[in-house]
Motif scaffolding. Structure first.
Motif, PDB file in Angstrom:
ATOM      1  N   ALA A 125      73.579 -24.975  12.458  1.00  0.00           N
ATOM      2  CA  ALA A 125      73.031 -26.286  12.772  1.00  0.00           C
ATOM      3  C   ALA A 125      73.145 -27.227  11.581  1.00  0.00           C
ATOM      4  N   ALA A 126      72.930 -26.689  10.368  1.00  0.00           N
ATOM      5  CA  ALA A 126      73.019 -27.527   9.171  1.00  0.00           C
ATOM      6  C   ALA A 126      74.423 -28.076   8.989  1.00  0.00           C
ATOM      7  N   GLN A 127      75.434 -27.243   9.247  1.00  0.00           N
ATOM      8  CA  GLN A 127      76.808 -27.706   9.097  1.00  0.00           C
ATOM      9  C   GLN A 127      77.153 -28.726  10.174  1.00  0.00           C
ATOM     10  N   ALA A 128      76.735 -28.472  11.407  1.00  0.00           N
ATOM     11  CA  ALA A 128      77.088 -29.359  12.509  1.00  0.00           C
ATOM     12  C   ALA A 128      76.489 -30.749  12.334  1.00  0.00           C
ATOM     13  N   ALA A 129      75.332 -30.814  11.651  1.00  0.00           N
ATOM     14  CA  ALA A 129      74.653 -32.095  11.468  1.00  0.00           C
ATOM     15  C   ALA A 129      74.902 -32.695  10.096  1.00  0.00           C
ATOM     16  N   ALA A 130      75.866 -32.154   9.368  1.00  0.00           N
ATOM     17  CA  ALA A 130      76.014 -32.527   7.963  1.00  0.00           C
ATOM     18  C   ALA A 130      76.765 -33.829   7.735  1.00  0.00           C
ATOM     19  N   GLY A 131      77.249 -34.484   8.787  1.00  0.00           N
ATOM     20  CA  GLY A 131      78.001 -35.707   8.571  1.00  0.00           C
ATOM     21  C   GLY A 131      79.401 -35.389   8.087  1.00  0.00           C
ATOM     22  N   PRO A 132      79.907 -36.104   7.078  1.00  0.00           N
ATOM     23  CA  PRO A 132      81.268 -35.831   6.586  1.00  0.00           C
ATOM     24  C   PRO A 132      81.426 -34.383   6.151  1.00  0.00           C
ATOM     25  N   ARG A 133      82.622 -33.860   6.342  1.00  0.00           N
ATOM     26  CA  ARG A 133      82.904 -32.463   5.999  1.00  0.00           C
ATOM     27  C   ARG A 133      84.078 -32.435   5.027  1.00  0.00           C
ATOM     28  N   VAL A 134      83.929 -31.646   3.972  1.00  0.00           N
ATOM     29  CA  VAL A 134      84.933 -31.568   2.919  1.00  0.00           C
ATOM     30  C   VAL A 134      85.628 -30.208   2.983  1.00  0.00           C
ATOM     31  N   LEU A 135      86.931 -30.227   2.848  1.00  0.00           N
ATOM     32  CA  LEU A 135      87.709 -28.999   2.706  1.00  0.00           C
ATOM     33  C   LEU A 135      88.133 -28.880   1.251  1.00  0.00           C
ATOM     34  N   ALA A 136      87.673 -27.823   0.571  1.00  0.00           N
ATOM     35  CA  ALA A 136      88.030 -27.571  -0.828  1.00  0.00           C
ATOM     36  C   ALA A 136      88.967 -26.367  -0.867  1.00  0.00           C
ATOM     37  N   VAL A 137      90.201 -26.575  -1.315  1.00  0.00           N
ATOM     38  CA  VAL A 137      91.248 -25.562  -1.255  1.00  0.00           C
ATOM     39  C   VAL A 137      91.567 -25.039  -2.651  1.00  0.00           C
ATOM     40  N   ASP A 138      91.626 -23.721  -2.771  1.00  0.00           N
ATOM     41  CA  ASP A 138      92.082 -23.070  -4.000  1.00  0.00           C
ATOM     42  C   ASP A 138      93.610 -23.166  -4.028  1.00  0.00           C
ATOM     43  N   GLY A 139      94.131 -24.150  -4.762  1.00  0.00           N
ATOM     44  CA  GLY A 139      95.560 -24.410  -4.754  1.00  0.00           C
ATOM     45  C   GLY A 139      96.381 -23.268  -5.303  1.00  0.00           C
ATOM     46  N   ASP A 140      95.898 -22.583  -6.341  1.00  0.00           N
ATOM     47  CA  ASP A 140      96.649 -21.462  -6.901  1.00  0.00           C
ATOM     48  C   ASP A 140      96.756 -20.326  -5.894  1.00  0.00           C
ATOM     49  N   SER A 141      95.682 -20.076  -5.160  1.00  0.00           N
ATOM     50  CA  SER A 141      95.701 -19.022  -4.156  1.00  0.00           C
ATOM     51  C   SER A 141      96.747 -19.314  -3.093  1.00  0.00           C
ATOM     52  N   VAL A 142      96.769 -20.547  -2.602  1.00  0.00           N
ATOM     53  CA  VAL A 142      97.739 -20.935  -1.575  1.00  0.00           C
ATOM     54  C   VAL A 142      99.155 -20.914  -2.143  1.00  0.00           C
ATOM     55  N   ALA A 143      99.321 -21.375  -3.385  1.00  0.00           N
ATOM     56  CA  ALA A 143     100.652 -21.418  -3.997  1.00  0.00           C
ATOM     57  C   ALA A 143     101.242 -20.027  -4.156  1.00  0.00           C
ATOM     58  N   HIS A 144     100.433 -19.066  -4.572  1.00  0.00           N
ATOM     59  CA  HIS A 144     100.939 -17.700  -4.721  1.00  0.00           C
ATOM     60  C   HIS A 144     101.377 -17.131  -3.378  1.00  0.00           C
ATOM     61  N   ARG A 145     100.600 -17.399  -2.330  1.00  0.00           N
ATOM     62  CA  ARG A 145     100.956 -16.894  -1.009  1.00  0.00           C
ATOM     63  C   ARG A 145     102.250 -17.541  -0.526  1.00  0.00           C
ATOM     64  N   ALA A 146     102.378 -18.843  -0.755  1.00  0.00           N
ATOM     65  CA  ALA A 146     103.592 -19.548  -0.332  1.00  0.00           C
ATOM     66  C   ALA A 146     104.801 -19.056  -1.112  1.00  0.00           C
ATOM     67  N   TYR A 147     104.640 -18.857  -2.402  1.00  0.00           N
ATOM     68  CA  TYR A 147     105.762 -18.426  -3.241  1.00  0.00           C
ATOM     69  C   TYR A 147     106.299 -17.076  -2.783  1.00  0.00           C
ATOM     70  N   HIS A 148     105.402 -16.144  -2.525  1.00  0.00           N
ATOM     71  CA  HIS A 148     105.852 -14.797  -2.143  1.00  0.00           C
ATOM     72  C   HIS A 148     106.352 -14.736  -0.701  1.00  0.00           C
ATOM     73  N   ALA A 149     106.043 -15.763   0.094  1.00  0.00           N
ATOM     74  CA  ALA A 149     106.538 -15.793   1.468  1.00  0.00           C
ATOM     75  C   ALA A 149     107.918 -16.432   1.566  1.00  0.00           C
ATOM     76  N   TYR A 150     108.327 -17.116   0.496  1.00  0.00           N
ATOM     77  CA  TYR A 150     109.593 -17.838   0.509  1.00  0.00           C
ATOM     78  C   TYR A 150     110.464 -17.394  -0.659  1.00  0.00           C
ATOM     79  N   ALA A 151     111.724 -17.676  -0.578  1.00  0.00           N
ATOM     80  CA  ALA A 151     112.696 -17.044  -1.472  1.00  0.00           C
ATOM     81  C   ALA A 151     112.774 -17.663  -2.857  1.00  0.00           C
ATOM     82  N   ASN A 152     112.431 -18.942  -3.020  1.00  0.00           N
ATOM     83  CA  ASN A 152     112.637 -19.590  -4.311  1.00  0.00           C
ATOM     84  C   ASN A 152     111.635 -20.717  -4.488  1.00  0.00           C
TER      85      ASN A 152
END
Length: 347
Positions: free
Chosen positions: A40-67
């Motif tokens: 309920a607190a999240q649903a009524a919280a108004g604006p919602r922010v997405l905070a992304v761990d860029g290094d985590s995503v970058a490592h996953r992308a790097y190992h999924a692709y060739a170069n």
């Protein structure tokens, strides 16, 4: 469809020629409530922010692709899919500082087992914060700190304003961030769905509250960060101890109770460790695993979304045209965006 399946099935650059174009002038309407808004607190919280761990995503992308070029494409594709899954109004992407590390200064062995990164991965990690800035998105590198600290500070800042937040990462340390207003979206392998972790779900998963996760992890240790735990204490015993005591220090103050919960040998190992004072393995782990939540993060910048046409034109210039419409729809300015309150909701 979950983010990682979408990433692998529809956005692989080897299949780019068959990508379906997206109208960059209009994004699909945002859901009335984001999939991760489960309290309920999240649903009524108004604006919602997405905070992304860029290094985590970058490592996953790097190992999924060739170069390196594929890693750049993969990062942006996965970021678009995560944005779709979260359905948030604001976006902030944190990255590790590559010049120095306060944790490494404190403990030279921290992550020392990982060795040197491939040159093209280093290039990718250096490039991505600048790429996101050129796209008009909010990318943050805090001197001396890691992406974990950036996203944790973003979540704390959002909560201080009474807003909701989702933290996207593959790092288990983020479990400590789950609250009634903050959900952790833990990215996993492509064959598995992204975990949406609330305090209630973490309790069912591990048997502990998020506020105790750092103590739990410090007992168990973390091989990925080269941090061994207290001998003889694994996840089950760590959870049992924190169920029986308010914290590890309270267990250390009750030797009989500590040995009763952990067993004679493991209990004595913990008591011996705590008796080492500042050289305690557990205390060292807690100091290294605790994330900063007070970094100066400009949360308002997370809501400054670029025009979809700008995103598309920039990606076209990078030779990533097949992804242009897809990313523009995910991160570009939206007509249905929730306006920022002029004052904090809790004020």
């Amino acid at each position: 469809m979950d983010a990682l399946t979408l990433f692998d099935a529809e956005l692989n650059p080897r299949a780019a020629g068959s990508a379906v174009g997206v109208d960059t002038a209009a994004a699909p309407p945002r859901p009335a409530a984001a999939p991760w808004s489960t309290t309920a607190a999240q649903a009524a919280a108004g604006p919602r922010v997405l905070a992304v761990d860029g290094d985590s995503v970058a490592h996953r992308a790097y190992h999924a692709y060739a170069n390196g070029r594929g890693g750049r494409y993969g990062f942006l594709a996965l970021l678009a899919a995560i944005c779709d899954e979260a359905g948030a109004d604001g976006l902030i992407v944190g990255f590790d500082c590559r010049e120095r590390s306060h944790r490494r200064d404190l403990e030279p062995s921290y992550k020392a087992q990982r060795g040197d990164k491939p040159d093209d991965l280093v290039e990718l990690l250096d490039r991505l914060p600048h790429d996101l800035t050129r796209l008009g998105l909010c990318a943050v590198v805090a001197p001396g700190w890691e992406a974990d600290d950036v996203v944790a500070s973003a979540a704390a800042s959002a909560e201080a304003r009474g807003w909701g937040c989702a933290v996207a990462t593959s790092d288990r340390d983020a479990y400590a961030l789950a609250t009634e207003r903050t959900t952790v979206l833990r990215l996993r392998n492509a064959a598995e769905r992204t975990e949406h972790l609330t305090p209630q779900r973490l309790r069912r998963k591990l048997g502990i509250e998020p506020a105790r996760y750092v103590q739990y992890a410090a007992l168990r240790g973390d091989t990925s960060d080269n941090l061994p735990g207290v001998p003889g204490i694994g996840p089950r015993r760590a959870a049992a101890l924190l169920e029986a005591f308010d914290d590890v220090e309270a267990a250390g103050a009750d030797p009989i109770g500590c040995r009763s919960v952990l067993g004679r040998e493991a209990g004595q190992a913990l008591l011996d460790d705590l008796a080492r004072g500042p050289d305690s393995v557990h205390r060292r782990n807690v100091a290294l695993m605790n994330v900063r939540r007070d970094l100066d993060v400009d949360l308002d910048a997370a809501f400054r979304r670029p025009a979809p046409q700008t995103v598309a034109a920039t990606l076209d210039g990078w030779g990533l045209g097949p992804l242009a419409g897809r990313l523009a729809a995910a991160v570009g300015a939206r007509p249905d965006a929730v306006p920022l309150p002029e004052t904090p909701l809790d004020g």
